[in-house]
Write a protein that holds these residues in place. Structure first.
Motif, mmCIF file in Angstrom:
data_model
loop_
_atom_site.group_PDB
_atom_site.id
_atom_site.type_symbol
_atom_site.label_atom_id
_atom_site.label_comp_id
_atom_site.label_asym_id
_atom_site.label_seq_id
_atom_site.Cartn_x
_atom_site.Cartn_y
_atom_site.Cartn_z
ATOM 1 N N GLY A 1 -15.686 -8.401 -13.861
ATOM 2 C CA GLY A 1 -16.255 -9.005 -14.915
ATOM 3 C C GLY A 1 -15.748 -10.488 -15.348
ATOM 4 O O GLY A 1 -15.607 -10.983 -16.303
ATOM 5 N N ARG A 2 -15.245 -10.909 -14.390
ATOM 6 C CA ARG A 2 -14.388 -12.334 -14.416
ATOM 7 C C ARG A 2 -15.108 -13.357 -13.316
ATOM 8 O O ARG A 2 -15.735 -12.941 -12.410
ATOM 9 C CB ARG A 2 -13.063 -12.264 -13.990
ATOM 10 C CG ARG A 2 -12.303 -11.524 -14.868
ATOM 11 C CD ARG A 2 -12.333 -11.780 -16.439
ATOM 12 N NE ARG A 2 -11.563 -13.027 -16.277
ATOM 13 C CZ ARG A 2 -11.440 -13.570 -17.535
ATOM 14 N NH1 ARG A 2 -11.776 -13.079 -18.885
ATOM 15 N NH2 ARG A 2 -10.622 -14.666 -18.044
ATOM 16 N N GLY A 3 -15.031 -14.787 -13.694
ATOM 17 C CA GLY A 3 -15.385 -15.756 -12.657
ATOM 18 C C GLY A 3 -14.532 -15.783 -11.262
ATOM 19 O O GLY A 3 -13.478 -15.324 -11.631
ATOM 20 N N GLN B 1 -12.418 -12.774 -6.890
ATOM 21 C CA GLN B 1 -12.810 -12.603 -8.049
ATOM 22 C C GLN B 1 -12.635 -11.074 -8.686
ATOM 23 O O GLN B 1 -12.594 -9.869 -7.919
ATOM 24 C CB GLN B 1 -14.711 -12.713 -7.810
ATOM 25 C CG GLN B 1 -15.270 -12.264 -9.411
ATOM 26 C CD GLN B 1 -16.791 -12.626 -9.081
ATOM 27 O OE1 GLN B 1 -17.396 -12.177 -8.122
ATOM 28 N NE2 GLN B 1 -17.402 -12.759 -10.355
ATOM 29 N N ARG C 1 -21.626 -12.223 -19.915
ATOM 30 C CA ARG C 1 -22.384 -11.058 -19.465
ATOM 31 C C ARG C 1 -23.417 -11.187 -20.613
ATOM 32 O O ARG C 1 -23.345 -10.998 -21.992
ATOM 33 C CB ARG C 1 -21.456 -9.839 -19.853
ATOM 34 C CG ARG C 1 -22.234 -8.440 -19.665
ATOM 35 C CD ARG C 1 -22.667 -8.412 -18.276
ATOM 36 N NE ARG C 1 -21.604 -7.946 -17.349
ATOM 37 C CZ ARG C 1 -21.892 -8.108 -16.074
ATOM 38 N NH1 ARG C 1 -23.054 -8.087 -15.503
ATOM 39 N NH2 ARG C 1 -20.825 -7.964 -15.158
ATOM 40 N N PHE D 1 -24.956 -11.504 -15.269
ATOM 41 C CA PHE D 1 -23.677 -12.070 -15.626
ATOM 42 C C PHE D 1 -23.996 -13.526 -15.019
ATOM 43 O O PHE D 1 -24.322 -13.663 -13.875
ATOM 44 C CB PHE D 1 -22.566 -11.556 -14.535
ATOM 45 C CG PHE D 1 -21.149 -11.915 -14.645
ATOM 46 C CD1 PHE D 1 -20.040 -12.438 -13.742
ATOM 47 C CD2 PHE D 1 -20.646 -11.782 -16.276
ATOM 48 C CE1 PHE D 1 -19.045 -12.718 -14.174
ATOM 49 C CE2 PHE D 1 -19.242 -12.154 -16.454
ATOM 50 C CZ PHE D 1 -18.355 -12.511 -15.444
ATOM 51 N N GLN E 1 -15.957 -20.762 -20.774
ATOM 52 C CA GLN E 1 -17.446 -20.423 -21.178
ATOM 53 C C GLN E 1 -17.349 -19.657 -22.608
ATOM 54 O O GLN E 1 -16.486 -18.867 -22.746
ATOM 55 C CB GLN E 1 -18.027 -19.561 -19.983
ATOM 56 C CG GLN E 1 -19.109 -20.188 -18.801
ATOM 57 C CD GLN E 1 -19.452 -19.144 -17.870
ATOM 58 O OE1 GLN E 1 -19.054 -19.079 -16.869
ATOM 59 N NE2 GLN E 1 -20.684 -18.435 -18.347
ATOM 60 N N ILE F 1 -22.510 -17.334 -14.587
ATOM 61 C CA ILE F 1 -21.275 -18.112 -14.632
ATOM 62 C C ILE F 1 -21.565 -19.665 -14.182
ATOM 63 O O ILE F 1 -22.358 -19.944 -13.382
ATOM 64 C CB ILE F 1 -20.358 -17.574 -13.269
ATOM 65 C CG1 ILE F 1 -20.517 -15.796 -13.366
ATOM 66 C CG2 ILE F 1 -19.154 -18.150 -13.233
ATOM 67 C CD1 ILE F 1 -19.944 -15.461 -11.908
ATOM 68 N N PHE G 1 -14.551 -22.436 -11.666
ATOM 69 C CA PHE G 1 -15.422 -21.384 -12.211
ATOM 70 C C PHE G 1 -15.060 -21.296 -13.787
ATOM 71 O O PHE G 1 -13.592 -21.007 -13.823
ATOM 72 C CB PHE G 1 -15.993 -20.206 -11.386
ATOM 73 C CG PHE G 1 -16.590 -20.714 -10.384
ATOM 74 C CD1 PHE G 1 -16.093 -21.007 -9.051
ATOM 75 C CD2 PHE G 1 -18.053 -20.513 -10.184
ATOM 76 C CE1 PHE G 1 -16.994 -21.355 -7.869
ATOM 77 C CE2 PHE G 1 -18.837 -20.529 -9.373
ATOM 78 C CZ PHE G 1 -18.404 -20.942 -8.016
ATOM 79 N N GLY G 2 -16.108 -20.994 -14.601
ATOM 80 C CA GLY G 2 -15.573 -20.497 -15.723
ATOM 81 C C GLY G 2 -15.395 -18.777 -15.729
ATOM 82 O O GLY G 2 -15.734 -18.325 -14.582
ATOM 83 N N PRO G 3 -15.202 -18.143 -16.570
ATOM 84 C CA PRO G 3 -15.083 -16.640 -16.788
ATOM 85 C C PRO G 3 -16.285 -15.833 -16.807
ATOM 86 O O PRO G 3 -16.141 -14.475 -16.520
ATOM 87 C CB PRO G 3 -13.973 -16.743 -18.031
ATOM 88 C CG PRO G 3 -14.447 -17.536 -18.872
ATOM 89 C CD PRO G 3 -14.973 -18.679 -17.817
ATOM 90 N N GLY G 4 -17.274 -16.455 -17.005
ATOM 91 C CA GLY G 4 -18.672 -15.771 -16.957
ATOM 92 C C GLY G 4 -18.888 -15.307 -18.371
ATOM 93 O O GLY G 4 -18.098 -15.138 -19.294
#
Lengths: 113, 115
Positions: free
Chosen positions: A41-43, A38, B111, B91, B6, B93, B106-109
């Motif tokens: 700020g990313r998944g 990870q 915020r 955050f 996402q 996700i 997983f997606g990028p999330g």
């Protein structure tokens, strides 16, 4: 409930060396274990999966071991590069129900040029 | 393959408003999607499991009336944070699993900041 510990919150190593990250667990018997990377700020990004009946898995510069007796997994990055700097998460899962994953808190690896 | 997106990537909203986050599997059909929340320097905590065509399964301590999940198709799940408060800032996700496989992608999330 299950408890998953990753050996250190942060690990600094010199470029070219092998980084070894540890994942220990208790109160759980996972059917498989996964490692993710990870970036801030990313998944998480999937790296490797190892099943309970497997001792070792390799993918390019990555190697994972799984010792169900010790309840431990080791994650190795050989010939480390600054681009390998990230947080690495271990995640345990079983094949009951929805195959939920339980994550450790991660180890932040910094590879110093 | 196995790409999850996402939207939005970042959202700032006022306290009391509702926010919708979308999670899409782009190159595979996902009968099961998962929603996680991650606070700074903490692990990913599973909030709920979203199953296409049925109600979501929420983890203990997660308010189902506050975090509404809809998995309307095999490629889309949405999480709506209703009446958001500053303590909901986190955050978020999502992940999706290819049917018959174990690995979650997983997606990028997203915020979320609630003022």
């Amino acid at each position: 409930s299950q408890k998953i510990e990753q050996n250190s919150e942060a690990l600094n190593i010199q470029e070219g060396k092998t980084a070894t990250l540890t994942c220990n667990y208790t109160n759980y018997s996972p059917a498989y274990l996964q490692w993710y990377r990870q970036d801030p700020g990313r998944g998480p990004v999937f790296l490797l999966l190892i099943r309970e009946n497997e001792k070792e898995k390799r993918k390019e510069r990555l190697k994972v071991t799984f010792d169900t007796t010790l309840k431990q997994s080791l994650f190795h990055i050989t010939a480390s590069q600054p681009a390998d700097s990230a947080t690495y998460l271990c995640a345990l899962g079983d094949q009951t129900g929805a195959n939920n994953l339980f994550f450790g808190t991660g180890t932040r690896l910094t590879v110093i040029p | 393959g196995a790409v999850v997106s996402q939207h939005p990537s970042r959202v700032i909203c006022k306290s009391g408003t509702s926010v919708k986050i979308e999670c899409r599997s782009l190159d595979f059909q996902a009968t099961t999607m998962f929603w996680y929340r991650q606070f700074p320097k903490q692990s990913l905590m599973l909030m709920a499991t979203s199953n296409e065509g049925s109600k979501a399964t929420y983890e203990q301590g997660v308010e189902k009336d506050k975090f509404l999940i809809n998995h309307a198709s095999l490629t889309l799940s949405t999480l709506t944070v209703t009446s958001a408060h500053p303590e909901d800032s986190s955050f978020y996700i999502c992940s999706a699993r290819d049917p018959g496989a174990i690995t979650q992608y997983f997606g990028p999330g997203t915020r979320l900041t609630v003022l």
